[in-house]
Each structure stands twice: as structure tokens, then as C-alpha cells.
Design an enzyme around this catalytic site. Structure first.
Site, PDB file in Angstrom:
ATOM      1  N   HIS A   1       1.366   3.827   1.984  1.00 19.31           N
ATOM      2  CA  HIS A   1       1.940   4.499   3.161  1.00 19.31           C
ATOM      3  C   HIS A   1       3.466   4.604   3.055  1.00 19.31           C
ATOM      4  CE1 HIS A   1      -1.442   4.261   6.408  1.00 19.31           C
ATOM      5  NE2 HIS A   1      -1.358   5.455   5.868  1.00 19.31           N
TER       6      HIS A   1
ATOM      7  N   HIS B   1       6.358  -5.229  11.878  1.00 25.58           N
ATOM      8  CA  HIS B   1       5.664  -3.928  11.952  1.00 25.58           C
ATOM      9  C   HIS B   1       5.103  -3.767  13.370  1.00 25.58           C
ATOM     10  CE1 HIS B   1       2.843  -0.700  10.747  1.00 25.58           C
ATOM     11  NE2 HIS B   1       3.502  -0.606   9.626  1.00 25.58           N
TER      12      HIS B   1
ATOM     13  N   ASP C   1       5.890   4.553   5.096  1.00 30.68           N
ATOM     14  CA  ASP C   1       6.807   3.637   5.788  1.00 30.68           C
ATOM     15  C   ASP C   1       6.979   2.320   5.024  1.00 30.68           C
ATOM     16  OD1 ASP C   1       4.027   3.412   6.711  1.00 30.68           O
ATOM     17  OD2 ASP C   1       4.715   1.884   8.125  1.00 30.68           O
TER      18      ASP C   1
ATOM     19  N   HIS D   1       0.857  -1.192   0.000  1.00 31.44           N
ATOM     20  CA  HIS D   1       0.000   0.000   0.000  1.00 31.44           C
ATOM     21  C   HIS D   1       0.886   1.232   0.000  1.00 31.44           C
ATOM     22  CE1 HIS D   1       0.868  -0.491   4.255  1.00 31.44           C
ATOM     23  NE2 HIS D   1       0.306   0.657   4.565  1.00 31.44           N
TER      24      HIS D   1
HETATM   25 ZN   LIG Z   1       2.905   0.636   8.056  1.00 31.10          ZN
HETATM   26 ZN   LIG Z   2      -0.124   1.511   6.538  1.00 31.82          ZN
END
Ligand SMILES: [Zn+2]
Ligand SMILES: [Zn+2]
Length: 294
Positions: A64, A247, A66, A62
């Protein structure tokens, strides 16, 4: 030959020493597949023994930051290494939408630098072979190795309000591994993990920290991540024999913090093996598994 699963980053946006940004490497023989490229991915790949030029494909879960902040570094480092080892464009498989748009634009800020470098050494341009796909509601194959022995499926997960977030399942002759990306605990990953050998899943200690975070921004942030107690219940239902947590929210800093993540899964009812990930944690898939989705 075996299939190895190596965490190239177990961190989150809040930085911690020793924890690179999100990333998982799955490799078998010459096939090396990277999932996400958070901060310091290039360094962790080198430490894992797979240089960027040796990647077969890179998959994005995705948009994001990070998960994608080091994507351009992977592509440009591959190009630098290509002056020693021919490897061709970096294949990037990404959901259509924000993630694919990011990949299309990610080299633009480096235009001036790359033009100078290309002219200086007389090399070809940095090349990214983007292969976008429409996010499927049920698992669909999004990539297959040239020899047909390894394939990758994707399915939509639940990281709302982020759209077009996916989990991936890698199937090899040795077995199957599922990489959750960022998601709440959801039925889609439960189904994707059925018959798999390893589930690499994001982890957030929502239940334990609920009283501490009530009314804060963290309550909002935690709401689109995977509560570790619910994850334990889901993993047990899926029957997956080994869960690797990554994560990690909050990052385990003190003695006992990692064990608390594992205990959450037990409290949820999970009876399989739990590994609380650290950067470069490696798991080998057993041969003779059940690589195909049931
Ligand atoms: Zn993340
Ligand atoms: Zn995320």
C-alpha cells in the site's frame, strides 16, 4: 545499551498536519531498522536522530502506497548523504510479490535525474540491496544483524484483499517489539506478540464508528483494519505489557479523541499500558525481557 522504538509516522492516507505516513524505527547502538516509509519518513528520521545513511535495513510490511511512498526518497537521500558519509546500498527486506516489485521499480521514474546527478558529481549509482522473502504462515527469521545480536522475524497477517502483508518482530538483547503493519486483529500477531515487550499496532475505531460509516466506502476500508476493541482483547490474550497505537483511523484531532482509542482497548479487556502514538513517540525496551519467541 537500550533498544528504542520511535514512531516516524502515525498517519494514514487522509493527510493530517503533524502526522507523517506509516513508519516505525527500532534502533540499538549502530543497528537502525526502519519499518515502512510513508510520506515524510526522511524528515521524521532526521528528527529522530537517524539519518537515512545510518539505516541498517528497511523493512516493508505491504505494498500500500501509504507505507512505501517515501521509499525512493530514503534511498536517494541516503545516496546524497553518502557523498559525505560512506554507507553502502540501502538494504530493503520486503515480501515477494507487489512489495518487492515496487522496490525493484521505484527508482525508474528518477532515471534521467539520477543519470545527470551521477555524471555531474562522478559518484556511483543509487544502490538498493533488495532481499525479498516468501511470506511465511508462521514466524520465520528474515534478517539478522552481522554480529547476530538482533534478528527480525516475519509472519503473514490478514489485510485481504491485499496479499503478502506481514507483521515483524524485532528481537534484541533488551527485549522484543512487534510491528503489526496493516491487518485485521488476527491470531498471527497475537502469537507473534507473546513474550514481547511492546506491540506497535495499527488502530481503527470500527466499533465506535460502525453506525456512522454503515453503507459508506469507509465501511469497506475499515473492514481490513484492526478494530480497537477486538485489539484490546487480543493484546490481553497475548500478554504483551505495552501496546503503542499507530496508523490511527480516524486521526485524533480533537481533545479526547486519543483517550477514546485507549478506552476502546480497555473495553476489549486490555489491562497493560497503552500509548496512543504521535509522531516521534518513543519507547525504550527494558533490559532483561524475554527476547526469544516461546
Ligand atoms: Zn496503511
Ligand atoms: Zn494497507
Amino acid at each position: 545499551m537500550t533498544t528504542e522504538v520511535i514512531l516516524t509516522g502515525t498517519g494514514v492516507p487522509h493527510p493530517r498536519p503533524g502526522r507523517a505516513g506509516a513508519g516505525t524505527l527500532v534502533r540499538r547502538g549502530d543497528v537502525a531498522l526502519q519499518f515502512d516509509a510513508g510520506r515524510a519518513t526522511v524528515l521524521r528520521l532526521m528528527e529522530a536522530g537517524t539519518a537515512p545513511h545510518a539505516l541498517t535495513a528497511l523493512f516493508v510490511t505491504h505494498v500500500h502506497s501509504d507505507h512505501v511512498v517515501d521509499l525512493a526518497d530514503v534511498a536517494m537521500t541516503r545516496w546524497v548523504q553518502q557523498q559525505l558519509v560512506a554507507s553502502g546500498p540501502l538494504v530493503v527486506v520486503a515480501p515477494e510479490g507487489g512489495a518487492a516489485r515496487f522496490v525493484r521499480r521505484m527508482l525508474e521514474p528518477f532515471d534521467d535525474d539520477l543519470a545527470l546527478r551521477v555524471a555531474h558529481v562522478g559518484a556511483g549509482p543509487v544502490e538498493v540491496d533488495l532481499r525479498p522473502f516468501t511470506v511465511p504462515a508462521s514466524p520465520e527469521v528474515v534478517w539478522t544483524s552481522d554480529d547476530g545480536t538482533v534478528r527480525v522475524l516475519a509472519v503473514a497477517v490478514h489485510h485481504e484483499p491485499v496479499p503478502d502483508a506481514v507483521a515483524y518482530r524485532v528481537e534484541t538483547p533488551d527485549g522484543a517489539v512487534v510491528v503489526s503493519g496493516d491487518t485485521r486483529v488476527c491470531d498471527e500477531v497475537e502469537r507473534l506478540a507473546r513474550g514481547a515487550d511492546v506491540l506497535v499496532h495499527e488502530a481503527c475505531r470500527t466499533t465506535a464508528l460502525a453506525p456512522l460509516i454503515a453503507g459508506t466506502t469507509f465501511e469497506t476500508i475499515f473492514s481490513y483494519h484492526a478494530d480497537t476493541v477486538a485489539l484490546g482483547a487480543m493484546a490481553e490474550r497475548s500478554g504483551v505489557p505495552h501496546v503503542v497505537l499507530t496508523h490511527l483511523i480516524p486521526p485524533p484531532d480533537r481533545p479526547g479523541d486519543a483517550a477514546a482509542f485507549a478506552q476502546d482497548l480497555r473495553d476489549g479487556g486490555y489491562r497493560g499500558e497503552v500509548t496512543v502514538g504521535e509522531d516521534l513517540t518513543a519507547v525504550t525496551l527494558p533490559a532483561g525481557g524475554q527476547p526469544c519467541m516461546r
